[in-house]
Write a protein that holds these residues in place. Structure first.
Motif, PDB file in Angstrom:
ATOM      1  N   LYS A  76       0.944  -1.213   0.024  1.00 44.74           N
ATOM      2  CA  LYS A  76       0.043   0.171  -0.148  1.00 44.74           C
ATOM      3  C   LYS A  76       0.983   1.206   0.185  1.00 44.74           C
ATOM      4  O   LYS A  76       1.729   1.460   0.908  1.00 44.74           O
ATOM      5  CB  LYS A  76      -1.002  -0.295   1.086  1.00 44.74           C
ATOM      6  N   GLY A  77       0.687   1.888  -0.967  1.00 36.49           N
ATOM      7  CA  GLY A  77       1.351   3.392  -1.156  1.00 36.49           C
ATOM      8  C   GLY A  77       0.812   4.643  -0.231  1.00 36.49           C
ATOM      9  O   GLY A  77      -0.215   4.526  -0.273  1.00 36.49           O
ATOM     10  N   THR A  78       1.876   4.953   0.445  1.00 40.61           N
ATOM     11  CA  THR A  78       1.361   6.277   1.003  1.00 40.61           C
ATOM     12  C   THR A  78       2.029   7.660   0.758  1.00 40.61           C
ATOM     13  O   THR A  78       1.619   8.590   1.131  1.00 40.61           O
ATOM     14  CB  THR A  78       2.023   6.015   2.556  1.00 40.61           C
ATOM     15  N   GLY A 131      -0.895   7.855  -3.796  1.00 33.80           N
ATOM     16  CA  GLY A 131      -0.788   6.477  -3.598  1.00 33.80           C
ATOM     17  C   GLY A 131       0.523   5.846  -4.110  1.00 33.80           C
ATOM     18  O   GLY A 131       0.771   4.583  -4.247  1.00 33.80           O
ATOM     19  N   ILE A 182       4.064   4.142  -4.193  1.00 37.26           N
ATOM     20  CA  ILE A 182       4.947   3.488  -3.100  1.00 37.26           C
ATOM     21  C   ILE A 182       6.043   4.114  -2.794  1.00 37.26           C
ATOM     22  O   ILE A 182       6.952   4.289  -3.866  1.00 37.26           O
ATOM     23  CB  ILE A 182       5.038   1.889  -3.553  1.00 37.26           C
ATOM     24  N   ASP A 209       7.195   2.454   2.809  1.00 37.65           N
ATOM     25  CA  ASP A 209       6.229   1.361   2.452  1.00 37.65           C
ATOM     26  C   ASP A 209       6.794   0.039   2.346  1.00 37.65           C
ATOM     27  O   ASP A 209       6.130  -0.682   2.850  1.00 37.65           O
ATOM     28  CB  ASP A 209       5.274   1.751   1.416  1.00 37.65           C
ATOM     29  N   ASN A 214       8.421  -1.298   5.573  1.00 39.38           N
ATOM     30  CA  ASN A 214       7.267  -1.619   6.706  1.00 39.38           C
ATOM     31  C   ASN A 214       6.596  -2.894   6.188  1.00 39.38           C
ATOM     32  O   ASN A 214       5.735  -3.302   6.967  1.00 39.38           O
ATOM     33  CB  ASN A 214       6.495  -0.716   6.859  1.00 39.38           C
ATOM     34  N   TYR A 215       6.583  -3.249   5.069  1.00 38.39           N
ATOM     35  CA  TYR A 215       5.912  -4.340   4.444  1.00 38.39           C
ATOM     36  C   TYR A 215       6.388  -5.779   5.097  1.00 38.39           C
ATOM     37  O   TYR A 215       7.445  -5.872   5.074  1.00 38.39           O
ATOM     38  CB  TYR A 215       5.930  -4.388   2.930  1.00 38.39           C
TER      39      TYR A 215
END
Length: 406
Positions: free
Chosen positions: A136-138, A142, A144, A148, A151-152
């Protein structure tokens, strides 16, 4: 009414500007190119450029090539970012505009299923075997970003095989590393596999006494001043010249198999194998038979440097008629090489080795500087007798190098 006219005029003007946006597709940098990768964009989104400016670097199967702008414009939107690989020719990689265009139109572009991620995020995901489609891109819109990916957490069914490095136990050294294929390495694998499978290779080897060539090279190089030291001749320069002369004498070897015909060339455009960080490439010494040793030496050095820097242009490595692969400087005494189709032969050369041979003297033996030369040939084009005739001609020139000067 005047106010309405102004409004309509502005809307028409903006509409025309919005429609001035154009798609920029992955270009074909050579007739055989089907896909490529983006090494680096030289312009940023919103930045203008002029005709002739380099706007990006593209990685092909052979080299990294600068792409120049054909007209003035603005880089409105980058669709395929730095590091993107395996992009088919014709695929849209960016949106271009003209100076003053309404760039808001770029927001209406459909994204489809393309994953937007920063180059560093893509690199880390590749190293860790993380599927970007599940991240999920922050970032903006959106996108990536690196955090991201960091933290995945891989799901429990993710296997160690998907990762670029595998650690058997925490704290222990990695057991292996998976290295992604470059466009060049992928193409080398495909072409050489096809060559070995489709071409009826056979190999003929001869011993060549390089004593006189080594002495003549030493005499020539001693004549250069310190300032001219870069112009010194290599053994390979003599070999290229001798090969070109042998191809002139035995033109059947200087040929290509074209399925419905055999093409026999009138000049020797010799491909010289050069090792680069991403794989083997063969820049070409054009019409080597008409050139002197000094010219061959200068051209070979320049092309080898461009090859290692990934800066060869397509015309500098496409279209050779014969290939030389010399591993002698690496201490290899003898090897066989795979033909580079559609060429019909390739010459593999080992190192020069002092060798005891029978001689008519008091001892009955002597030492000669022997180099093994092996010609891999396509039997559809080059028969065994022709192969032997070529090697005999090559041997004659290298064992009597003063013939180059005649």
């Amino acid at each position: 009414m005047a106010s309405l006219a102004r409004i309509l005029s502005r809307q028409i003007h903006l509409s025309a500007r919005r429609h001035a946006l154009s798609k920029f597709s992955m270009p074909a940098m050579s007739p055989t190119m089907t896909e490529g990768g983006i090494t680096q964009w030289k312009k940023q989104e919103g930045e203008s450029f002029s005709a002739g400016d380099v706007i990006l670097e593209i990685e092909t199967d052979k080299a990294t090539i600068d792409v120049e702008a054909q007209d003035d414009g603005v880089l409105a939107k980058i669709i395929s970012s730095d590091g993107t690989k395996n992009i088919r020719v014709g695929t849209t990689i960016a949106i271009l505009a003209e100076e003053g265009d309404d760039l808001s139109a770029q927001e209406e572009l459909p994204r489809g299923d393309r994953i937007f991620a920063s180059p560093v995020a893509k690199k880390l995901a590749l190293e860790r075997g993380i599927p970007l489609g599940k991240v999920k891109g922050t970032g903006p819109e959106g996108r990536i970003i690196l955090a991201d990916v960091e933290n995945y957490k891989l799901s429990s069914d993710a296997t160690a095989v998907s990762s670029s490095t595998v650690v058997s136990q925490p704290g222990q050294p990695a057991e292996f590393i998976d290295i992604p294929l470059s466009s060049m390495r992928k193409t080398i694998g495909e072409r050489l596999t096809k060559s070995k499978q489709d071409l009826p290779h056979y190999y003929v080897t001869t011993d060549i006494d390089m004593g006189r060539t080594l002495k003549l090279r030493e005499v020539f190089n001693q004549s250069f001043s310190k300032e001219e030291s870069k112009a010194k001749l290599s053994v390979n320069d003599f070999i290229v010249k001798a090969t070109a002369l042998a191809l002139r004498d035995v033109p059947e070897v200087n040929s290509a198999w074209l399925d419905d015909k055999i093409r026999q060339y009138h000049r020797a455009d010799i491909s010289v194998a050069v090792a680069t960080p991403t794989g083997l490439i063969t820049p070409i010494i054009r019409d080597a038979g008409s050139k002197g040793l000094s010219t061959i030496s200068t051209e070979t050095k320049a092309l080898a440097k461009k090859a290692r820097d990934g800066k060869l242009q397509p015309n500098e490595y496409q279209g050779g008629s014969f290939t030389i692969s010399n591993m002698g400087m690496m201490g290899v005494s003898h090897f066989t090489a795979i033909i580079n189709p559609p060429q019909s032969a390739i010459l593999a050369l080992g190192s020069v080795v002092p060798t005891l041979v029978p001689v008519d003297n008091e001892k009955g033996f002597g030492t000669k500087q022997i180099m093994k030369a092996t010609l891999s040939a396509d039997h559809r084009v080059v028969d065994g007798a022709i192969n032997a005739k070529f090697l005999q001609a090559l041997k004659g020139y290298l064992e009597n190098p003063l013939s180059f000067m005649l």
